[in-house]
Design a protein around this motif. Structure first.
Motif, PDB file in Angstrom:
ATOM      1  N   VAL A  95       0.743  -1.140  -0.044  1.00  0.00           N
ATOM      2  CA  VAL A  95      -0.168   0.047   0.010  1.00  0.00           C
ATOM      3  C   VAL A  95       0.853   1.348  -0.085  1.00  0.00           C
ATOM      4  O   VAL A  95       0.556   1.983  -0.652  1.00  0.00           O
ATOM      5  CB  VAL A  95      -0.949   0.034   1.345  1.00  0.00           C
ATOM      6  CG1 VAL A  95      -1.717   1.425   1.173  1.00  0.00           C
ATOM      7  CG2 VAL A  95      -1.876  -1.242   0.941  1.00  0.00           C
ATOM      8  N   ALA A  96       2.015   1.259   0.870  1.00  0.00           N
ATOM      9  CA  ALA A  96       2.863   2.387   1.021  1.00  0.00           C
ATOM     10  C   ALA A  96       3.467   2.722  -0.482  1.00  0.00           C
ATOM     11  O   ALA A  96       3.630   3.844  -0.825  1.00  0.00           O
ATOM     12  CB  ALA A  96       3.832   2.048   1.949  1.00  0.00           C
ATOM     13  N   ALA A  97       3.947   1.550  -1.246  1.00  0.00           N
ATOM     14  CA  ALA A  97       4.369   1.848  -2.738  1.00  0.00           C
ATOM     15  C   ALA A  97       3.527   2.216  -3.676  1.00  0.00           C
ATOM     16  O   ALA A  97       3.873   2.959  -4.513  1.00  0.00           O
ATOM     17  CB  ALA A  97       5.065   0.539  -2.820  1.00  0.00           C
ATOM     18  N   ALA A  98       2.230   2.162  -3.342  1.00  0.00           N
ATOM     19  CA  ALA A  98       1.199   2.624  -4.435  1.00  0.00           C
ATOM     20  C   ALA A  98       1.226   3.991  -4.579  1.00  0.00           C
ATOM     21  O   ALA A  98       1.129   4.615  -3.444  1.00  0.00           O
ATOM     22  CB  ALA A  98      -0.228   1.967  -4.244  1.00  0.00           C
ATOM     23  N   SER A  99       1.238   4.563  -5.703  1.00  0.00           N
ATOM     24  CA  SER A  99       1.034   6.022  -6.016  1.00  0.00           C
ATOM     25  C   SER A  99       0.357   6.168  -7.338  1.00  0.00           C
ATOM     26  O   SER A  99       0.600   5.513  -8.092  1.00  0.00           O
ATOM     27  CB  SER A  99       2.415   6.717  -6.002  1.00  0.00           C
ATOM     28  OG  SER A  99       3.302   6.124  -7.174  1.00  0.00           O
ATOM     29  N   LEU A 111      -5.951   8.121  -3.852  1.00  0.00           N
ATOM     30  CA  LEU A 111      -6.851   7.148  -3.220  1.00  0.00           C
ATOM     31  C   LEU A 111      -7.240   6.007  -3.742  1.00  0.00           C
ATOM     32  O   LEU A 111      -6.966   4.912  -3.334  1.00  0.00           O
ATOM     33  CB  LEU A 111      -8.205   8.153  -3.229  1.00  0.00           C
ATOM     34  CG  LEU A 111      -9.574   7.300  -2.657  1.00  0.00           C
ATOM     35  CD1 LEU A 111      -9.359   6.912  -1.167  1.00  0.00           C
ATOM     36  CD2 LEU A 111     -10.830   8.249  -2.883  1.00  0.00           C
ATOM     37  N   ARG A 112      -7.477   6.088  -5.329  1.00  0.00           N
ATOM     38  CA  ARG A 112      -7.598   4.954  -6.024  1.00  0.00           C
ATOM     39  C   ARG A 112      -6.388   3.945  -5.735  1.00  0.00           C
ATOM     40  O   ARG A 112      -6.498   2.544  -5.722  1.00  0.00           O
ATOM     41  CB  ARG A 112      -7.919   5.178  -7.523  1.00  0.00           C
ATOM     42  CG  ARG A 112      -9.119   5.604  -7.884  1.00  0.00           C
ATOM     43  CD  ARG A 112      -8.988   5.808  -9.501  1.00  0.00           C
ATOM     44  NE  ARG A 112     -10.318   6.478  -9.906  1.00  0.00           N
ATOM     45  CZ  ARG A 112     -11.317   5.923  -9.969  1.00  0.00           C
ATOM     46  NH1 ARG A 112     -11.574   4.380  -9.770  1.00  0.00           N
ATOM     47  NH2 ARG A 112     -12.389   6.633 -10.415  1.00  0.00           N
ATOM     48  N   ALA A 113      -5.243   4.464  -6.141  1.00  0.00           N
ATOM     49  CA  ALA A 113      -4.055   3.696  -5.736  1.00  0.00           C
ATOM     50  C   ALA A 113      -3.877   2.983  -4.699  1.00  0.00           C
ATOM     51  O   ALA A 113      -3.429   1.794  -4.666  1.00  0.00           O
ATOM     52  CB  ALA A 113      -2.655   4.540  -6.371  1.00  0.00           C
ATOM     53  N   LYS A 114      -4.117   3.612  -3.658  1.00  0.00           N
ATOM     54  CA  LYS A 114      -4.101   2.901  -2.409  1.00  0.00           C
ATOM     55  C   LYS A 114      -4.969   1.888  -2.114  1.00  0.00           C
ATOM     56  O   LYS A 114      -4.782   0.764  -1.726  1.00  0.00           O
ATOM     57  CB  LYS A 114      -4.088   3.874  -1.263  1.00  0.00           C
ATOM     58  CG  LYS A 114      -3.178   5.196  -1.078  1.00  0.00           C
ATOM     59  CD  LYS A 114      -1.738   4.525  -0.957  1.00  0.00           C
ATOM     60  CE  LYS A 114      -0.716   5.771  -0.743  1.00  0.00           C
ATOM     61  NZ  LYS A 114       0.618   5.312  -0.859  1.00  0.00           N
ATOM     62  N   ALA A 117      -4.289  -1.086  -4.379  1.00  0.00           N
ATOM     63  CA  ALA A 117      -3.177  -1.763  -3.729  1.00  0.00           C
ATOM     64  C   ALA A 117      -3.597  -3.018  -2.768  1.00  0.00           C
ATOM     65  O   ALA A 117      -3.296  -4.191  -2.803  1.00  0.00           O
ATOM     66  CB  ALA A 117      -2.099  -0.814  -3.139  1.00  0.00           C
ATOM     67  N   PHE A 118      -4.383  -2.373  -2.018  1.00  0.00           N
ATOM     68  CA  PHE A 118      -5.140  -3.515  -0.887  1.00  0.00           C
ATOM     69  C   PHE A 118      -5.794  -4.395  -1.487  1.00  0.00           C
ATOM     70  O   PHE A 118      -5.667  -5.596  -1.139  1.00  0.00           O
ATOM     71  CB  PHE A 118      -5.834  -2.621   0.110  1.00  0.00           C
ATOM     72  CG  PHE A 118      -6.462  -3.125   1.330  1.00  0.00           C
ATOM     73  CD1 PHE A 118      -5.761  -2.774   2.475  1.00  0.00           C
ATOM     74  CD2 PHE A 118      -7.393  -4.012   1.426  1.00  0.00           C
ATOM     75  CE1 PHE A 118      -6.243  -3.634   3.751  1.00  0.00           C
ATOM     76  CE2 PHE A 118      -7.691  -4.717   2.372  1.00  0.00           C
ATOM     77  CZ  PHE A 118      -7.352  -4.132   3.726  1.00  0.00           C
ATOM     78  N   TYR A 119      -6.547  -3.946  -2.254  1.00  0.00           N
ATOM     79  CA  TYR A 119      -7.508  -5.193  -3.115  1.00  0.00           C
ATOM     80  C   TYR A 119      -6.639  -6.110  -3.897  1.00  0.00           C
ATOM     81  O   TYR A 119      -6.820  -7.405  -3.716  1.00  0.00           O
ATOM     82  CB  TYR A 119      -8.498  -4.290  -3.978  1.00  0.00           C
ATOM     83  CG  TYR A 119      -9.140  -5.316  -4.898  1.00  0.00           C
ATOM     84  CD1 TYR A 119     -10.046  -5.923  -4.714  1.00  0.00           C
ATOM     85  CD2 TYR A 119      -8.739  -4.938  -6.272  1.00  0.00           C
ATOM     86  CE1 TYR A 119     -10.676  -6.992  -5.628  1.00  0.00           C
ATOM     87  CE2 TYR A 119      -9.265  -6.218  -7.283  1.00  0.00           C
ATOM     88  CZ  TYR A 119     -10.145  -6.735  -7.039  1.00  0.00           C
ATOM     89  OH  TYR A 119     -10.883  -7.634  -7.814  1.00  0.00           O
ATOM     90  N   VAL A 120      -5.607  -5.738  -4.590  1.00  0.00           N
ATOM     91  CA  VAL A 120      -4.940  -6.398  -5.550  1.00  0.00           C
ATOM     92  C   VAL A 120      -3.955  -7.277  -4.602  1.00  0.00           C
ATOM     93  O   VAL A 120      -3.950  -8.439  -4.912  1.00  0.00           O
ATOM     94  CB  VAL A 120      -3.922  -5.544  -6.433  1.00  0.00           C
ATOM     95  CG1 VAL A 120      -2.945  -6.346  -7.030  1.00  0.00           C
ATOM     96  CG2 VAL A 120      -4.757  -5.028  -7.397  1.00  0.00           C
ATOM     97  N   ARG A 165      -6.635   8.573   4.982  1.00  0.00           N
ATOM     98  CA  ARG A 165      -6.049   9.741   4.857  1.00  0.00           C
ATOM     99  C   ARG A 165      -6.484  10.474   3.890  1.00  0.00           C
ATOM    100  O   ARG A 165      -6.924  11.840   3.681  1.00  0.00           O
ATOM    101  CB  ARG A 165      -4.438   9.955   5.174  1.00  0.00           C
ATOM    102  CG  ARG A 165      -3.733  11.181   5.410  1.00  0.00           C
ATOM    103  CD  ARG A 165      -2.401  11.026   5.528  1.00  0.00           C
ATOM    104  NE  ARG A 165      -2.098   9.803   6.316  1.00  0.00           N
ATOM    105  CZ  ARG A 165      -1.071   8.974   5.889  1.00  0.00           C
ATOM    106  NH1 ARG A 165      -0.380   9.236   4.938  1.00  0.00           N
ATOM    107  NH2 ARG A 165      -0.924   7.673   6.792  1.00  0.00           N
ATOM    108  N   GLN A 166      -6.442   9.795   2.700  1.00  0.00           N
ATOM    109  CA  GLN A 166      -6.661  10.379   1.243  1.00  0.00           C
ATOM    110  C   GLN A 166      -8.019  11.012   1.333  1.00  0.00           C
ATOM    111  O   GLN A 166      -8.403  11.930   0.591  1.00  0.00           O
ATOM    112  CB  GLN A 166      -6.408   9.452   0.349  1.00  0.00           C
ATOM    113  CG  GLN A 166      -5.895   9.667  -1.073  1.00  0.00           C
ATOM    114  CD  GLN A 166      -4.385  10.685  -0.751  1.00  0.00           C
ATOM    115  OE1 GLN A 166      -4.148  11.749  -1.298  1.00  0.00           O
ATOM    116  NE2 GLN A 166      -3.637  10.358   0.086  1.00  0.00           N
TER     117      GLN A 166
END
Lengths: 236, 236, 236, 236
Positions: A95-99, A111-114, A117-120, A165-166
């Motif tokens: 999740v942290a790496a997702a941007s 927001l989407r990316a985070k 990342a969780f979902y994937v 946060r997002q």
DNA sequence: GATGAATGAGAATTCATTCAT
DNA sequence: CATGAATGAATTCTCATTCAT
């Protein structure tokens, strides 16, 4: 922890090399061997599922005898706990790496990316989802100490905090952001459970599309904006 | 056939109850005993989870020896299957019985009522959710014949069809209605899984509120309308 | 026998029709039903082997419940015994029906024919060989009463007597004829056991050829003669 | 590998026995315990037959709990396999050790001695005959791997090869020698089966005499010679 | 720290047999 | 005579865990 006590007692027993050095080295070795066992456990767990990941199987894959495992873990459930901890750590990293990369609205992109990342992460490692559910659900008392439980919970929440946060950045109040984050979490879990149990096929639906749709509608509901829908990255 | 002869002779001997009655009573008794076993299985399952609901445990609770169970069920997994079938039947009844009471928009009221019935059923019987997931996932080949699988799937889909129908009534196309139904299903499952595993408490959220919120937003998104949000009935 | 006692008691209990008639009819019925069960047993036995021919399986095939079988047979082993008796009867018929067709030396032809009938019977019904061995070997005490044992032995010897008689006709003394008959018996059994257990394939030999060879050499050794070798009838 | 490290470290601690010795001793102990179990299995097998030689019974006789057996054998059938292998080994030794003492014709004496050793081995250990037949016949797939099957077959054929070789020495062609060897094998098996099942008593014959007679007639038929009959050694 | 041996409980399933009805 | 229910003992096998060495 019960474990470290044991180890310390061991080092006291035969005091030859300076205690500090020995302790450090032992601890390092110890950690390495714990990892070895966890690797074995993870591989067994992935390939054979929770039922197949017996202590014997784990020991075999780690190159140990069953009894040896008990030098590093108090029991099987503790291994599961450690496995889950490590899994959550990887989740957090993912999740942290997702941007995001949405030029028109960076905050939405992130927001989407985070969330994605969780979902994937769980979509591609379905067994790790089982693990979490098993541990908190069926675990025998001894397996999950309150402290460990707390630590695992913290890790889980940490993995969702970027999403939260997002959402706040995008205009939601603290309370609303938590609610929405929980809802996202629930939707992800629901989609994946249906997917993993084959239920989703009954409805001829695709999990990725469902997730994307959910994110779209969420973003739509946000106070500020006029977002554009972006698709979820395709599965490998 | 030897069988019918026997029965007739039997009825002659006693010359009291006609064969039909005897057969019927026997069949009834049999059914009753099957039910007894299923009750035992359900209770074991509820209290101990799937792992704890061993054949031995079930037999003990039913007041039988393990071997006796096999007069009524071919194997353990068949018991699970029957349990699930019966659970889905109750689910369908619950959904069928649900009727909305929203004066301003009856269709929306019914939609809410049907979805809520589904949600409430599993909220109040959390183990039945596990059961379904287990059965379709991990069951050994012999336990779940393709026919049984089909039948169970049909029952599950039947329980969601009222929601789907209502969505169509409210203006969604067939495709969109299926998608939205699946999403509702996923959301319910997700919320309940989080609830059952205690995850929801981390976020200090209430599952009922989450569900209500989801329904609200769904209804908001519907083409036709301007619905008013109604709260989910409180848990007993 | 215990069985007939039971039957008599039954007829005494309710004496309505003339006892003789009733007895006869009952006995006939009884026999018929015994046969029914034996047929079921034989079929189970053929298809599933000794292990698979459980009482339950036999009962199922006979259209009875397990308990009902005990009206006709004291226990499972008695069924096996009856089966063997019936098998030996068929064996005797097969041997009796065999007749040689050797113009130059009728006696030799008959000898061959009789021995071959014996051989072919067991070659084509290998399970019946197992049955005999099992019964005399591993049977629990209660299964094989001395009387039954005697009867079965008599049947077996009867099946070999034609061979023995023919050997005497061909010039062997009584003692020598018995010895030679026993040797033939042993050779047949040996060949078939090796064949049934697949051992013969190791040596790339054919059971029929082996048997024919043995008969040739036996005939060669006979005092009187100049026999011509005749091949064993090919297997269907 | 972790394994060798362990062993070395162990040997350092005690600093007495070198690793080789330790390994060897352990292996020896292990072998000894396997033997212990095999002994138990053999005794159970001898006294109770194949059906009676259950894993429980074997464990009881070996002084183990059933579960402990699985440290030494993967399953019951593997025990049977080991038992058979060991039996065949003894058979081979017995045949190898046999040497004739016929001054007038050494080759014939050896032939007799080899065949007789084979015969006597199974005459005196009748259950071992059953074992072989069972294993090759009814064994469950997992018990008898193709490799093991091959190995056992080879052992069996090896035990008969001396007979075959001797027949060739005595003038038979390769093909004829194989045929004659197979016939001897069949005769031995037949005689012993009849003997073990008590059938031979019906004919008031003696198995040893029958075997001797067969060997006499075989030798008579050999191309070269004018042999003299020698009696089979009397049973202990 | 690690081994290897062993335990003991528990798993599902099968079966011959008994017996009230 | 036959049923259907039930028993109780048996089967093989698996597993987490313990412990002397």
């Amino acid at each position: 922890m019960a474990r470290s006590t044991t180890i310390r007692r061991g080092s006291v027993r035969k005091a030859a090399t300076p205690p500090d050095t020995r302790l450090a080295r032992e601890s390092t070795l110890n950690q390495a061997r714990r990892m070895l066992i966890l690797d074995a456990a993870r591989s067994a767990f992935f390939e054979l599922g929770l039922d197949g990941a017996s202590l014997r199987e784990i020991a075999k894959r780690a190159g140990y005898t069953p009894g040896a495992i008990y030098s590093y873990f108090a029991n099987l459930e503790e291994i599961y706990g450690a496995l889950l901890g490590e899994s959550l750590q990887r989740l957090n990293q993912a999740v942290a790496a997702a941007s995001g990369c949405d030029a028109s609205s960076p905050a939405v992109g992130v927001l989407r990316a985070k969330a994605e990342a969780f979902y994937v992460f769980y979509r591609d490692n379905p067994k790790e989802l089982d693990l979490g559910f098993y541990l908190f659900d069926g675990m025998k008392p001894r397996g999950l100490t309150p402290e460990l439980n707390q630590a695992l919970n913290d890790q889980l929440m940490a993995a969702l905090r970027p999403v939260q946060r997002q959402l706040e950045i995008l205009g939601l109040g603290a309370g609303a952001a938590v609610i929405e984050t929980t809802a996202v979490f629930a939707q992800i879990v629901g989609i994946l459970v249906l997917n993993n149990t084959g239920r989703i096929r009954l409805f001829k639906q695709n999990p990725d599309a469902l997730f994307a749709r959910y994110m779209d509608s969420l973003i739509h509901r946000l106070p500020v904006l006029e977002s554009t829908a972006v698709r979820v990255s395709e599965r490998g």
